[in-house]
Design a protein around this motif. Structure first.
Motif, PDB file in Angstrom:
ATOM      1  N   SER A  59       0.815  -1.222   0.000  1.00 53.11           N
ATOM      2  CA  SER A  59       0.000   0.000   0.000  1.00 53.11           C
ATOM      3  C   SER A  59       0.841   1.261   0.000  1.00 53.11           C
ATOM      4  O   SER A  59       0.329   2.355  -0.243  1.00 53.11           O
ATOM      5  CB  SER A  59      -0.954   0.002   1.204  1.00 53.11           C
ATOM      6  N   THR A  60       2.147   1.133   0.283  1.00 52.95           N
ATOM      7  CA  THR A  60       3.041   2.288   0.200  1.00 52.95           C
ATOM      8  C   THR A  60       3.951   2.200  -1.026  1.00 52.95           C
ATOM      9  O   THR A  60       4.994   2.853  -1.083  1.00 52.95           O
ATOM     10  CB  THR A  60       3.891   2.431   1.482  1.00 52.95           C
ATOM     11  N   LEU A  61       3.569   1.385  -1.988  1.00 56.06           N
ATOM     12  CA  LEU A  61       4.153   1.368  -3.335  1.00 56.06           C
ATOM     13  C   LEU A  61       5.594   0.877  -3.387  1.00 56.06           C
ATOM     14  O   LEU A  61       6.300   1.109  -4.377  1.00 56.06           O
ATOM     15  CB  LEU A  61       4.070   2.763  -3.980  1.00 56.06           C
ATOM     16  N   ARG A  62       6.054   0.179  -2.369  1.00 57.06           N
ATOM     17  CA  ARG A  62       7.423  -0.333  -2.398  1.00 57.06           C
ATOM     18  C   ARG A  62       7.516  -1.562  -3.299  1.00 57.06           C
ATOM     19  O   ARG A  62       6.577  -2.331  -3.404  1.00 57.06           O
ATOM     20  CB  ARG A  62       7.885  -0.685  -0.976  1.00 57.06           C
ATOM     21  N   GLY A  63       8.673  -1.724  -3.911  1.00 61.52           N
ATOM     22  CA  GLY A  63       8.908  -2.925  -4.693  1.00 61.52           C
ATOM     23  C   GLY A  63       8.830  -2.701  -6.191  1.00 61.52           C
ATOM     24  O   GLY A  63       8.835  -1.569  -6.695  1.00 61.52           O
ATOM     25  N   ASN A  64       8.727  -3.806  -6.913  1.00 60.90           N
ATOM     26  CA  ASN A  64       8.733  -3.799  -8.382  1.00 60.90           C
ATOM     27  C   ASN A  64       7.313  -3.822  -8.937  1.00 60.90           C
ATOM     28  O   ASN A  64       6.978  -4.632  -9.804  1.00 60.90           O
ATOM     29  CB  ASN A  64       9.513  -5.011  -8.882  1.00 60.90           C
ATOM     30  N   ILE A  65       6.454  -2.915  -8.461  1.00 59.88           N
ATOM     31  CA  ILE A  65       5.029  -3.036  -8.792  1.00 59.88           C
ATOM     32  C   ILE A  65       4.767  -2.871 -10.282  1.00 59.88           C
ATOM     33  O   ILE A  65       3.959  -3.592 -10.869  1.00 59.88           O
ATOM     34  CB  ILE A  65       4.175  -2.050  -7.956  1.00 59.88           C
ATOM     35  N   GLY A  66       5.436  -1.916 -10.922  1.00 57.39           N
ATOM     36  CA  GLY A  66       5.228  -1.730 -12.358  1.00 57.39           C
ATOM     37  C   GLY A  66       5.746  -2.901 -13.164  1.00 57.39           C
ATOM     38  O   GLY A  66       5.074  -3.386 -14.091  1.00 57.39           O
ATOM     39  N   ILE A  67       6.944  -3.363 -12.842  1.00 59.54           N
ATOM     40  CA  ILE A  67       7.543  -4.513 -13.532  1.00 59.54           C
ATOM     41  C   ILE A  67       6.607  -5.714 -13.458  1.00 59.54           C
ATOM     42  O   ILE A  67       6.368  -6.409 -14.465  1.00 59.54           O
ATOM     43  CB  ILE A  67       8.894  -4.872 -12.877  1.00 59.54           C
ATOM     44  N   GLU A  68       6.051  -5.967 -12.285  1.00 60.10           N
ATOM     45  CA  GLU A  68       5.242  -7.161 -12.096  1.00 60.10           C
ATOM     46  C   GLU A  68       3.874  -7.034 -12.768  1.00 60.10           C
ATOM     47  O   GLU A  68       3.348  -8.005 -13.320  1.00 60.10           O
ATOM     48  CB  GLU A  68       5.124  -7.462 -10.598  1.00 60.10           C
ATOM     49  N   ILE A  69       3.286  -5.856 -12.737  1.00 60.75           N
ATOM     50  CA  ILE A  69       2.015  -5.641 -13.447  1.00 60.75           C
ATOM     51  C   ILE A  69       2.210  -5.868 -14.934  1.00 60.75           C
ATOM     52  O   ILE A  69       1.432  -6.557 -15.600  1.00 60.75           O
ATOM     53  CB  ILE A  69       1.473  -4.224 -13.174  1.00 60.75           C
ATOM     54  N   GLU A  70       3.270  -5.273 -15.478  1.00 60.23           N
ATOM     55  CA  GLU A  70       3.533  -5.408 -16.903  1.00 60.23           C
ATOM     56  C   GLU A  70       3.771  -6.868 -17.281  1.00 60.23           C
ATOM     57  O   GLU A  70       3.286  -7.345 -18.318  1.00 60.23           O
ATOM     58  CB  GLU A  70       4.739  -4.564 -17.292  1.00 60.23           C
ATOM     59  N   ALA A  71       4.498  -7.610 -16.441  1.00 65.64           N
ATOM     60  CA  ALA A  71       4.788  -9.012 -16.734  1.00 65.64           C
ATOM     61  C   ALA A  71       3.518  -9.854 -16.743  1.00 65.64           C
ATOM     62  O   ALA A  71       3.334 -10.727 -17.595  1.00 65.64           O
ATOM     63  CB  ALA A  71       5.785  -9.558 -15.718  1.00 65.64           C
ATOM     64  N   ILE A  72       2.623  -9.590 -15.809  1.00 63.96           N
ATOM     65  CA  ILE A  72       1.368 -10.353 -15.772  1.00 63.96           C
ATOM     66  C   ILE A  72       0.520 -10.061 -17.000  1.00 63.96           C
ATOM     67  O   ILE A  72      -0.028 -10.966 -17.631  1.00 63.96           O
ATOM     68  CB  ILE A  72       0.579 -10.037 -14.474  1.00 63.96           C
ATOM     69  N   LEU A  73       0.413  -8.781 -17.366  1.00 63.22           N
ATOM     70  CA  LEU A  73      -0.361  -8.439 -18.563  1.00 63.22           C
ATOM     71  C   LEU A  73       0.244  -9.076 -19.814  1.00 63.22           C
ATOM     72  O   LEU A  73      -0.478  -9.552 -20.691  1.00 63.22           O
ATOM     73  CB  LEU A  73      -0.430  -6.921 -18.717  1.00 63.22           C
ATOM     74  N   ARG A  74       1.557  -9.092 -19.878  1.00 64.36           N
ATOM     75  CA  ARG A  74       2.229  -9.642 -21.055  1.00 64.36           C
ATOM     76  C   ARG A  74       1.988 -11.145 -21.192  1.00 64.36           C
ATOM     77  O   ARG A  74       1.887 -11.664 -22.300  1.00 64.36           O
ATOM     78  CB  ARG A  74       3.730  -9.352 -20.975  1.00 64.36           C
ATOM     79  N   HIS A  75       1.883 -11.837 -20.077  1.00 59.03           N
ATOM     80  CA  HIS A  75       1.768 -13.294 -20.109  1.00 59.03           C
ATOM     81  C   HIS A  75       0.347 -13.781 -19.808  1.00 59.03           C
ATOM     82  O   HIS A  75       0.151 -14.925 -19.413  1.00 59.03           O
ATOM     83  CB  HIS A  75       2.764 -13.912 -19.127  1.00 59.03           C
ATOM     84  N   SER A  76      -0.612 -12.920 -19.943  1.00 57.28           N
ATOM     85  CA  SER A  76      -2.015 -13.312 -19.777  1.00 57.28           C
ATOM     86  C   SER A  76      -2.829 -12.678 -20.890  1.00 57.28           C
ATOM     87  O   SER A  76      -2.312 -11.887 -21.682  1.00 57.28           O
ATOM     88  CB  SER A  76      -2.552 -12.866 -18.421  1.00 57.28           C
ATOM     89  N   GLU A  77      -4.097 -12.999 -20.924  1.00 57.55           N
ATOM     90  CA  GLU A  77      -4.993 -12.411 -21.924  1.00 57.55           C
ATOM     91  C   GLU A  77      -5.778 -11.238 -21.344  1.00 57.55           C
ATOM     92  O   GLU A  77      -6.708 -10.736 -21.979  1.00 57.55           O
ATOM     93  CB  GLU A  77      -5.960 -13.483 -22.440  1.00 57.55           C
ATOM     94  N   LEU A  78      -5.404 -10.797 -20.153  1.00 56.16           N
ATOM     95  CA  LEU A  78      -6.124  -9.687 -19.518  1.00 56.16           C
ATOM     96  C   LEU A  78      -5.770  -8.376 -20.220  1.00 56.16           C
ATOM     97  O   LEU A  78      -4.587  -8.074 -20.418  1.00 56.16           O
ATOM     98  CB  LEU A  78      -5.765  -9.618 -18.033  1.00 56.16           C
ATOM     99  N   PRO A  79      -6.777  -7.587 -20.588  1.00 57.42           N
ATOM    100  CA  PRO A  79      -6.518  -6.405 -21.412  1.00 57.42           C
ATOM    101  C   PRO A  79      -6.028  -5.183 -20.648  1.00 57.42           C
ATOM    102  O   PRO A  79      -5.474  -4.258 -21.250  1.00 57.42           O
ATOM    103  CB  PRO A  79      -7.885  -6.121 -22.042  1.00 57.42           C
ATOM    104  N   MET A  80      -6.240  -5.161 -19.315  1.00 53.42           N
ATOM    105  CA  MET A  80      -6.002  -3.913 -18.594  1.00 53.42           C
ATOM    106  C   MET A  80      -5.850  -4.214 -17.104  1.00 53.42           C
ATOM    107  O   MET A  80      -6.409  -5.184 -16.583  1.00 53.42           O
ATOM    108  CB  MET A  80      -7.193  -2.972 -18.806  1.00 53.42           C
ATOM    109  N   ALA A  81      -5.073  -3.366 -16.418  1.00 55.54           N
ATOM    110  CA  ALA A  81      -4.941  -3.463 -14.962  1.00 55.54           C
ATOM    111  C   ALA A  81      -5.664  -2.293 -14.304  1.00 55.54           C
ATOM    112  O   ALA A  81      -5.544  -1.152 -14.751  1.00 55.54           O
ATOM    113  CB  ALA A  81      -3.474  -3.460 -14.550  1.00 55.54           C
ATOM    114  N   ILE A  82      -6.418  -2.590 -13.246  1.00 51.97           N
ATOM    115  CA  ILE A  82      -7.049  -1.552 -12.430  1.00 51.97           C
ATOM    116  C   ILE A  82      -6.284  -1.497 -11.118  1.00 51.97           C
ATOM    117  O   ILE A  82      -6.226  -2.486 -10.379  1.00 51.97           O
ATOM    118  CB  ILE A  82      -8.536  -1.859 -12.202  1.00 51.97           C
TER     119      ILE A  82
END
Length: 434
Positions: free
Chosen positions: A98-121
């Motif tokens: 909740s305080t945005l620490r870590g590789n949050i962008g990297i991990e969101i992008e990786a999940i979208l790239r390797h799934s059929e999900l069109p968007m992250a909320i």
């Protein structure tokens, strides 16, 4: 897979968390919603197959918060490779700090790239923990994230309070920032429009649990399944449409003490929980008819009750300064004892009226005189003690009173720790869910 996706009576969830405690936080939220939940502690071995249970959740800890971006991406890729060989869960949830620490962008992008999900909320807010988002920025209590100790975390420092800045530093994902000012259908329409426009991440401002619940309902109305990204906060309102975990029966707290510790306890509870503080202006007790005052304060209590907020009644002296109480007593030709007796008597009248109008999960009475006056107003002659909360707060029932099943908690006004009232609320919420 098709059977699972079409099965109206099944809800399967895969949660990808970046540390062990975060995995447990979301797992506990799922358990409370009736999910059979297991925590996969590491990436060693093969992910277990989700069973045919009505509600099944698998939470995977990638332990990737403080590793390099390349390693974080590789670990997400490993999970997604195994995930794509399983029956497709109905929901995919990325748990972030909740305080945005870590590789949050990297991990969101990786999940979208390797799934059929069109968007992250993306909604990292956790109002119960004082973590909010407004104007696209993360706030901890009354301070921006970068003004807190989290910004200089030795392992995972954060150099911006703006969520989009952190995503942009780590990825090239496009984003929108939205606030929840409209109806449920309006929010759903905005999310649908974002997908149609090819937006990859939608960052949502969240100031309270009601907005988290609103967002969860809007997501469930979408024509597509997004990647849901959040702390433990969003997870408690997202997966089970028929269960509303925000509907915890409100507690009524009466704090007759004006001690500093009592004020600190109220402030901390209000920062962490949905709490409405109703301040009683003591000077009015000697200037206006009590019937009119009971009606006035009852309207505030009822409004908070209907929003499912816990209510704290707190007294305020004319100058809010304890040193000036003597001057007030002299003007009103009262002794301190008479002043205290009048305050307790009014609080007792207000509370006895309220418990006839609303069904509270419990009654918390702080201050000896206040507690005695209220219990007498409920026509109680004895207190049946059941246990204690946090070592400072006895709880039990008034079996011969007008409300024998109402849970009663008492505490000395100037006693306890800063989180005592918070612990009382958490105790009450657990009792309500039993």
């Amino acid at each position: 897979m098709d059977d699972l996706m079409k099965g109206a009576n099944r809800t399967h969830v895969l949660v990808i968390a970046d540390d062990f405690t975060g995995a447990n936080d979301v797992g506990m939220m799922l358990v409370r919603q009736g999910f059979e939940t297991s925590i996969h502690l590491s990436l060693d071995g093969v992910l277990p197959t989700l069973s045919g249970a009505t509600q099944q959740a698998l939470v995977v800890n990638t332990d990737s918060r403080s590793v390099t971006s390349q390693m974080a991406h590789a670990r997400i890729e490993q999970v997604m490779h195994q995930f794509n060989q399983l029956q497709q869960p109905f929901w995919l949830y990325k748990k972030i700090d909740s305080t945005l620490r870590g590789n949050i962008g990297i991990e969101i992008e990786a999940i979208l790239r390797h799934s059929e999900l069109p968007m992250a909320i993306v909604a990292p807010a956790f109002p119960d923990g004082g973590r909010l988002t407004q104007n696209g920025e993360c706030w901890v209590g009354e301070r921006r994230l970068t003004d807190t100790e989290f910004a200089s975390d030795p392992k995972t420092p954060v150099n911006s309070s703006r969520i989009s800045d952190i995503l942009s530093e780590q990825t090239h994902l496009s984003y929108w920032e939205i606030t929840l000012n409209g109806s449920l259908d309006d929010t759903t329409a905005v999310l649908e429009k974002a997908r149609q426009a090819g937006i990859q991440t939608v960052i949502v401002d969240i100031k309270n649990n009601e907005q988290l619940q609103h967002l969860g309902r809007a997501i469930r109305q979408l024509s597509f399944k997004p990647l849901c990204v959040g702390s433990a906060g969003l997870s408690q309102y997202l997966f089970t449409p028929d269960q509303d975990v925000s509907r915890v029966q409100p507690m009524l707290a009466v704090v007759g003490s004006m001690s500093q510790i009592a004020c600190e306890q109220i402030d901390l509870a209000a920062a962490r929980k949905p709490v409405q503080v109703v301040t009683i202006d003591v000077s009015e007790l000697f200037e206006k008819p009590w019937a009119a005052l009971v009606d006035y304060y009852s309207q505030q209590i009822t409004a908070a009750y209907q929003r499912h907020h816990h209510i704290v009644l707190h007294t305020m002296t004319p100058a809010t300064n304890r040193e000036l109480i003597e001057q007030f007593c002299q003007r009103k030709q009262l002794t301190r004892h008479q002043l205290g007796t009048q305050i307790s008597a009014f609080l007792a009248q207000l509370v006895s009226y309220q418990v006839k109008q609303q069904i509270f999960s419990g009654l918390y009475l702080s201050g000896g005189d206040t507690a005695l006056a209220v219990t007498q107003a409920l026509y109680a002659s004895h207190f049946h003690l059941q246990g204690d909360i946090a070592g400072f707060v006895p709880w039990g029932y008034l079996p011969d009173s007008s409300h024998p099943n109402l849970l009663i908690m008492t505490k000395s006004g100037a006693f306890g720790l800063p989180d005592t009232l918070l612990q009382v609320i958490e105790f009450i919420e657990e009792k309500t869910r039993e």
